[in-house]
Design a protein around this motif. Sequence first.
Motif, PDB file in Angstrom:
ATOM      1  N   CYS A  35       0.643 -18.535  10.837  1.00 30.32           N
ATOM      2  CA  CYS A  35       1.720 -18.069   9.969  1.00 30.32           C
ATOM      3  C   CYS A  35       1.115 -17.429   8.729  1.00 30.32           C
ATOM      4  O   CYS A  35      -0.015 -17.744   8.346  1.00 30.32           O
ATOM      5  CB  CYS A  35       2.614 -19.224   9.551  1.00 30.32           C
ATOM      6  SG  CYS A  35       3.616 -19.877  10.879  1.00 30.32           S
ATOM      7  N   GLY A  36       1.872 -16.562   8.112  1.00 36.16           N
ATOM      8  CA  GLY A  36       1.400 -15.920   6.892  1.00 36.16           C
ATOM      9  C   GLY A  36       1.008 -16.919   5.822  1.00 36.16           C
ATOM     10  O   GLY A  36       0.075 -16.689   5.046  1.00 36.16           O
ATOM     11  N   SER A  37       1.698 -18.050   5.776  1.00 36.69           N
ATOM     12  CA  SER A  37       1.397 -19.076   4.774  1.00 36.69           C
ATOM     13  C   SER A  37       0.052 -19.749   5.014  1.00 36.69           C
ATOM     14  O   SER A  37      -0.526 -20.329   4.099  1.00 36.69           O
ATOM     15  CB  SER A  37       2.505 -20.125   4.741  1.00 36.69           C
ATOM     16  OG  SER A  37       2.611 -20.749   6.004  1.00 36.69           O
ATOM     17  N   LYS A  93      -7.010 -13.082   3.166  1.00 36.55           N
ATOM     18  CA  LYS A  93      -6.022 -12.676   2.171  1.00 36.55           C
ATOM     19  C   LYS A  93      -4.748 -12.208   2.872  1.00 36.55           C
ATOM     20  O   LYS A  93      -4.789 -11.372   3.768  1.00 36.55           O
ATOM     21  CB  LYS A  93      -6.603 -11.542   1.322  1.00 36.55           C
ATOM     22  CG  LYS A  93      -5.715 -11.104   0.217  1.00 36.55           C
ATOM     23  CD  LYS A  93      -6.375 -10.005  -0.600  1.00 36.55           C
ATOM     24  CE  LYS A  93      -5.423  -9.489  -1.641  1.00 36.55           C
ATOM     25  NZ  LYS A  93      -5.966  -8.335  -2.346  1.00 36.55           N
ATOM     26  N   ARG A  94      -3.623 -12.779   2.440  1.00 43.13           N
ATOM     27  CA  ARG A  94      -2.331 -12.391   3.015  1.00 43.13           C
ATOM     28  C   ARG A  94      -1.885 -11.079   2.385  1.00 43.13           C
ATOM     29  O   ARG A  94      -1.894 -10.929   1.163  1.00 43.13           O
ATOM     30  CB  ARG A  94      -1.285 -13.477   2.754  1.00 43.13           C
ATOM     31  CG  ARG A  94       0.088 -13.166   3.359  1.00 43.13           C
ATOM     32  CD  ARG A  94       1.024 -14.356   3.265  1.00 43.13           C
ATOM     33  NE  ARG A  94       1.271 -14.795   1.921  1.00 43.13           N
ATOM     34  CZ  ARG A  94       2.282 -14.384   1.162  1.00 43.13           C
ATOM     35  NH1 ARG A  94       3.146 -13.520   1.616  1.00 43.13           N
ATOM     36  NH2 ARG A  94       2.430 -14.849  -0.057  1.00 43.13           N
ATOM     37  N   PRO A  95      -1.518 -10.092   3.195  1.00 41.32           N
ATOM     38  CA  PRO A  95      -1.041  -8.833   2.643  1.00 41.32           C
ATOM     39  C   PRO A  95       0.179  -9.058   1.747  1.00 41.32           C
ATOM     40  O   PRO A  95       1.069  -9.846   2.086  1.00 41.32           O
ATOM     41  CB  PRO A  95      -0.659  -8.007   3.872  1.00 41.32           C
ATOM     42  CG  PRO A  95      -1.462  -8.587   4.975  1.00 41.32           C
ATOM     43  CD  PRO A  95      -1.579 -10.056   4.653  1.00 41.32           C
ATOM     44  N   LYS A  96       0.184  -8.407   0.617  1.00 35.95           N
ATOM     45  CA  LYS A  96       1.299  -8.547  -0.323  1.00 35.95           C
ATOM     46  C   LYS A  96       2.574  -8.051   0.355  1.00 35.95           C
ATOM     47  O   LYS A  96       2.619  -6.950   0.888  1.00 35.95           O
ATOM     48  CB  LYS A  96       1.023  -7.736  -1.585  1.00 35.95           C
ATOM     49  CG  LYS A  96       1.948  -8.036  -2.705  1.00 35.95           C
ATOM     50  CD  LYS A  96       1.491  -7.375  -3.981  1.00 35.95           C
ATOM     51  CE  LYS A  96       2.289  -7.938  -5.138  1.00 35.95           C
ATOM     52  NZ  LYS A  96       1.756  -7.464  -6.406  1.00 35.95           N
ATOM     53  N   PHE A 140      -0.306  -4.019   8.068  1.00 34.38           N
ATOM     54  CA  PHE A 140       0.919  -4.229   7.299  1.00 34.38           C
ATOM     55  C   PHE A 140       1.355  -2.927   6.630  1.00 34.38           C
ATOM     56  O   PHE A 140       2.531  -2.561   6.675  1.00 34.38           O
ATOM     57  CB  PHE A 140       0.719  -5.324   6.259  1.00 34.38           C
ATOM     58  CG  PHE A 140       1.963  -5.623   5.472  1.00 34.38           C
ATOM     59  CD1 PHE A 140       2.994  -6.350   6.044  1.00 34.38           C
ATOM     60  CD2 PHE A 140       2.117  -5.162   4.182  1.00 34.38           C
ATOM     61  CE1 PHE A 140       4.151  -6.617   5.336  1.00 34.38           C
ATOM     62  CE2 PHE A 140       3.262  -5.425   3.464  1.00 34.38           C
ATOM     63  CZ  PHE A 140       4.295  -6.156   4.047  1.00 34.38           C
ATOM     64  N   ASP A 141       0.400  -2.213   6.016  1.00 34.76           N
ATOM     65  CA  ASP A 141       0.723  -0.944   5.356  1.00 34.76           C
ATOM     66  C   ASP A 141       1.260   0.083   6.348  1.00 34.76           C
ATOM     67  O   ASP A 141       2.111   0.895   5.996  1.00 34.76           O
ATOM     68  CB  ASP A 141      -0.511  -0.377   4.647  1.00 34.76           C
ATOM     69  CG  ASP A 141      -0.931  -1.207   3.446  1.00 34.76           C
ATOM     70  OD1 ASP A 141      -0.115  -2.038   2.968  1.00 34.76           O
ATOM     71  OD2 ASP A 141      -2.086  -1.039   2.993  1.00 34.76           O
ATOM     72  N   ALA A 142       0.747   0.050   7.569  1.00 30.16           N
ATOM     73  CA  ALA A 142       1.193   0.993   8.595  1.00 30.16           C
ATOM     74  C   ALA A 142       2.521   0.570   9.234  1.00 30.16           C
ATOM     75  O   ALA A 142       3.085   1.302  10.031  1.00 30.16           O
ATOM     76  CB  ALA A 142       0.123   1.134   9.673  1.00 30.16           C
ATOM     77  N   GLY A 143       3.012  -0.629   8.890  1.00 29.06           N
ATOM     78  CA  GLY A 143       4.298  -1.086   9.400  1.00 29.06           C
ATOM     79  C   GLY A 143       4.252  -1.826  10.717  1.00 29.06           C
ATOM     80  O   GLY A 143       5.289  -2.072  11.323  1.00 29.06           O
ATOM     81  N   TYR A 144       3.066  -2.212  11.160  1.00 32.01           N
ATOM     82  CA  TYR A 144       2.965  -2.878  12.454  1.00 32.01           C
ATOM     83  C   TYR A 144       3.165  -4.381  12.385  1.00 32.01           C
ATOM     84  O   TYR A 144       3.261  -5.033  13.411  1.00 32.01           O
ATOM     85  CB  TYR A 144       1.618  -2.564  13.108  1.00 32.01           C
ATOM     86  CG  TYR A 144       1.538  -1.125  13.536  1.00 32.01           C
ATOM     87  CD1 TYR A 144       2.171  -0.703  14.691  1.00 32.01           C
ATOM     88  CD2 TYR A 144       0.860  -0.198  12.773  1.00 32.01           C
ATOM     89  CE1 TYR A 144       2.119   0.621  15.085  1.00 32.01           C
ATOM     90  CE2 TYR A 144       0.798   1.128  13.154  1.00 32.01           C
ATOM     91  CZ  TYR A 144       1.433   1.528  14.305  1.00 32.01           C
ATOM     92  OH  TYR A 144       1.384   2.832  14.682  1.00 32.01           O
TER      93      TYR A 144
END
Length: 140
Positions: free
Chosen positions: A48-50, A58-61, A106-110
């Motif tokens: 999970c992201g948490s 590092k979890r993407p902002k 994450f930045d690319a939306g995937y």
Amino acid sequence: MWENRDALGIEPQAFTRIRSVRPVMGVSNDRVALRETVIEYVQSLQVCGSELESIGIKRPKGLPTNRVVSLYGSGALIFNEFGQLKFHIGTGVRSAKQSQRLQYLFDAGYLDRKADSTARIAEFHRARTAPPLVHVPRQW
């Protein structure tokens, strides 16, 4: 491999699959035949992201803490003809490169879609390698 996972740096929590075990023939500089064995493996770990921060990634902002992400790693083991480990190269699922990879995805939306992750990764690779579509108007 599993019994030596700590020495090899293989993540015990990740699902590990042996992709191939192949014999390799080569010739040394002395023109002596070398017989080696190459083992390729792949690891995957879903977290999970948490949980990312707790394993050093590092979890993407903006990534929700309840979003499940898949971390991948792989490697190759090369054994000499006597079965002794000669070389090990790999990138673990806890690699520092994972932070960059997740941020890029994450930045690319995937990572914010609810579609199947396998389909998303396939779409990512198709978009990256396929030439852009260009509309060429026809003139008659």
